[in-house]
Design a protein around this motif. Sequence first.
Motif: not given
Lengths: 317, 134
Positions: A219-226, A231-232, A278-281
């Motif tokens: 199992f691989i849990n990959a962070m995927s910034a959306c 909202k960036f 703070g970097a994300q809406g």
Amino acid sequence: MFQAKTKNLKNFSTSAERFEGANLLCPGCAHSIIVREVLNATNDNLILAASTGCLEVCTAVYPHTSWDASWIHIGFENGSSAVAGAEAMYKALKNKGRLKQPDRTPKFVAFGGDGATYDIGFQWISGCFERGHDMMYVCLDNEVYANTGGQRSSSTPIGASATTTPAGRISYGEKQNKKDIMAIMAAHGAPYVAQVAPNKWKDMVAKIQKGFATEGPVFINAMSACTTEWKFAPEDTIAISDLATDSLVFPLYEIIDGTKLNITYRPKNVIPVRDYLGAQGRFKHLFTKQNEYLIDEWQARVDAKWEQLQRREEACL
Amino acid sequence: MVENGWDTFEIGTILRPFEGPASDVANILPEDRSYTKSNSFSVSVADWRIEKPLFNKEHCIDCQFCWIYCPDMSIISRDKKMIGIDYDHCKGCGICVEVCPTTPKSLLMFPEQKDEEAALSEWPKKEKKEAKEN
């Protein structure tokens, strides 16, 4: 051969891509960065499936496909079982000596979003891990149902504003904490469970190759910034991923055989969670007077989790 | 290619990304592959862009950060060298410019209709050492 291929980025860049452009993922989407890093980690044949989600609907818009490998288009919940079925058939044909290319050892990989992994497809994944198929499941964790319009999933963290948990006068957004999927999958006794982020490519590719070399379910849990739902700006995908890994909101570690935990990335300078939020809406409403206490709670939660991971690593349990 | 409507679509349809048998794709570079029209490689998303990245070879150190972080397979690297941008598949997200470590940057975003030569002539110049001392 693999070691040589991923020794440095220059060597890695000689890989021939098996994922094609002109898919319909948003500009700046981390999904395809993750998929590329997974597919380029091996030169072996691949048998892939994707559960419904951004990745599936954007890469298989009839009559086009973006996949240069065998890829199965399947339902929301059963991407994992489709690959498990293919793996079972491969094993059966191998035992009967009926494989057309017996010298090849294909890799079986299922992709799913966090909705398909944490919520809808969870039972199927659990079944695959219990049966012990020789496959890899990659969760593209963007913490929201981005494909259907940004509804909260059980991966959405506290305080995030999603379309079904909107922040406003009454509410500060999502109220439930994120599910600890890593611990759940490790509790299945899986031989290899790892958390990865695309911005740390070397760590990620090393873990993927380790997963491919492991027999049994991985199992691989990959962070995927959306970029759309967090909202960036699209060009900040890698910067946001760096913030997530360096603030320890998304710690990178692996669990072997369900017990032995290794932390694989320790940031030199740990940055405050406040900078990440703070970097994300989707978190901008937390920076008001009545919600500010939530940021301190976030920090306390992240610190406690990091402490726990370090204790577990020391304990070698 | 026969275009089927949504109601003529059959369950169990197979889309073939390549003409003929394709057994060892991982060892064949894109320019040597025989893509079919079903492969999204043969489609363009160039019209998504408002701004396009332009590449200035002069400053490039071939670190390949743009290659690994490009979400659209649009940075073309051959023999460990960055050789150009695939404008058919680039969506203009700008990640390549953000991750470029050189000063001045080897990749910069320009408006879609900008002439490449004009852009290269107005590229920021490398800071001279005297200027830094001052």
